[in-house]
Enzyme design. Structure first.
Site, short mmCIF file in Angstrom:
data_model
loop_
_atom_site.label_atom_id
_atom_site.label_comp_id
_atom_site.label_asym_id
_atom_site.label_seq_id
_atom_site.Cartn_x
_atom_site.Cartn_y
_atom_site.Cartn_z
N ASP A 36 0.86 -1.19 0.00
CA ASP A 36 0.00 0.00 0.00
C ASP A 36 0.89 1.23 0.00
OD1 ASP A 36 -2.30 -1.76 2.00
OD2 ASP A 36 -2.70 -0.94 0.01
N HIS A 67 0.02 -0.84 -4.90
CA HIS A 67 -1.24 -0.10 -4.91
C HIS A 67 -0.89 1.36 -4.71
CE1 HIS A 67 -5.39 0.61 -2.77
NE2 HIS A 67 -5.25 1.36 -3.86
N GLY A 143 -6.55 4.62 2.78
CA GLY A 143 -5.67 5.39 3.66
C GLY A 143 -5.23 4.62 4.88
N ASP A 176 -10.50 -4.72 -1.70
CA ASP A 176 -9.49 -4.35 -0.72
C ASP A 176 -10.11 -3.47 0.35
OD1 ASP A 176 -6.30 -2.51 -1.03
OD2 ASP A 176 -7.41 -3.23 0.70
N SER A 199 -5.47 -6.34 8.31
CA SER A 199 -5.57 -6.46 9.78
C SER A 199 -6.20 -7.79 10.21
CB SER A 199 -6.37 -5.29 10.35
OG SER A 199 -7.54 -5.09 9.59
C1 DX5 Z 1 -6.57 1.08 2.56
C2 DX5 Z 1 -5.66 -0.12 2.49
C3 DX5 Z 1 -6.29 -1.24 3.28
C4 DX5 Z 1 -5.39 -2.43 3.43
C5 DX5 Z 1 -6.18 -3.61 3.96
O1 DX5 Z 1 -5.98 2.14 1.93
O2 DX5 Z 1 -5.48 -0.49 1.11
O3 DX5 Z 1 -7.46 -1.62 2.61
O4 DX5 Z 1 -4.81 -2.71 2.24
O5 DX5 Z 1 -6.66 -3.21 5.17
P1 DX5 Z 1 -7.62 -4.12 6.11
O6 DX5 Z 1 -7.64 -5.51 5.56
O7 DX5 Z 1 -6.98 -4.02 7.45
O8 DX5 Z 1 -8.96 -3.44 6.03
#
Ligand code: DX5
Length: 227
Positions: A36, A67, A143, A176, A199
């Site tokens: 990310d 990403h 974010g 995601d 998470s």
């Molecule tokens: C948001 C991130 C999150 C992360 C995954 O910008 O891209 O979506 O990758 O986060 P969890 O699985 O903890 O929601």
């Protein structure tokens, strides 16, 4: 229908031991790893530069996807391909010349993808399907990790599934944000191929391998259920 792909976000990882963290994810049986990349402007958080990803690359036996949650992805594409990312995801909201950007990603030798924030409509990708290897439907506002899944995005996933199937093109759909053993079923039923989890995977009591297996099982089972 290919197996659902389970892809962790390394956002929750211990950044002091990122190489070992990547090795642990590979040992857990993940299909790819997502980085990310955040610039603190497009999203209110700041994370990985290409050098961090390059340093982690030799620790991984699976592909990397970047990403790019940044305001200027066009200027950074080559840096993340050179760092070892096989798949580059730009945001529709930061690429006014999306067709040209996606073509550029492929010219650099990577696969191309576009991410749509929860409010961004499916119509955004209708004119660029031939330039796409994947569409990422964000199921949170980007974010931060640990946010709640937005079920309304499943409508968009179903519309993407119809559009892509009608095109006959081999384009993956990825979701995601807020993906857990419970929320993955709705996204899978709607037509998702690739599931990002951060998470929930990192905090699953049974460990990462059990988490990956449970997500894969639940996604596979949900696909057999009527939408
Ligand atoms: C948001 C991130 C999150 C992360 C995954 O910008 O891209 O979506 O990758 O986060 P969890 O699985 O903890 O929601």
């Amino acid at each position: 229908m290919p197996q659902p792909l389970i892809v962790p976000s390394v956002l929750p990882a211990n950044f002091a031991r990122i190489g070992e963290e990547v090795e642990l994810l590979c040992a857990a049986g993940v299909d790819r790893i997502q980085w990310d990349v955040m610039d603190g402007v497009f999203v209110p958080n700041l994370t990985f530069g290409p050098d961090v990803i390059a340093a982690a690359r030799r620790h991984s036996t699976v592909e990397f996807e970047a990403h790019l949650m940044v305001v200027n992805p066009d200027e950074l594409l080559g840096r993340y391909v050179d760092a070892g990312c096989e798949l580059i995801i730009v945001h529709a909201e930061t690429t006014p010349h999306l067709h040209r950007t996606l073509r550029r990603i492929r010219e650099l030798g990577a696969r191309s993808a576009v991410a749509l924030n929860p409010h961004t409509p499916v119509q955004t990708v209708e004119g660029v399907l031939e330039e796409l290897d994947m569409v990422l439907a964000m199921t949170v506002n980007p974010g931060f990790g640990g946010q709640a899944y937005i079920p309304a995005v499943e409508r968009k996933v179903r519309a993407l599934r119809e559009l892509i199937d009608a095109s006959g093109l081999p384009i993956e759909i990825e979701v995601d944000g807020g993906i857990t053993d419970a929320t993955i079923a709705g996204a899978a039923r709607a037509g998702t191929d690739v599931f990002i989890s951060g998470s929930w995977m990192y905090t699953y009591p049974g460990g990462k391998r059990a988490a990956v297996n449970l997500l894969r099982e639940n996604a596979t089972h949900a696909r057999t259920e009527k939408p």
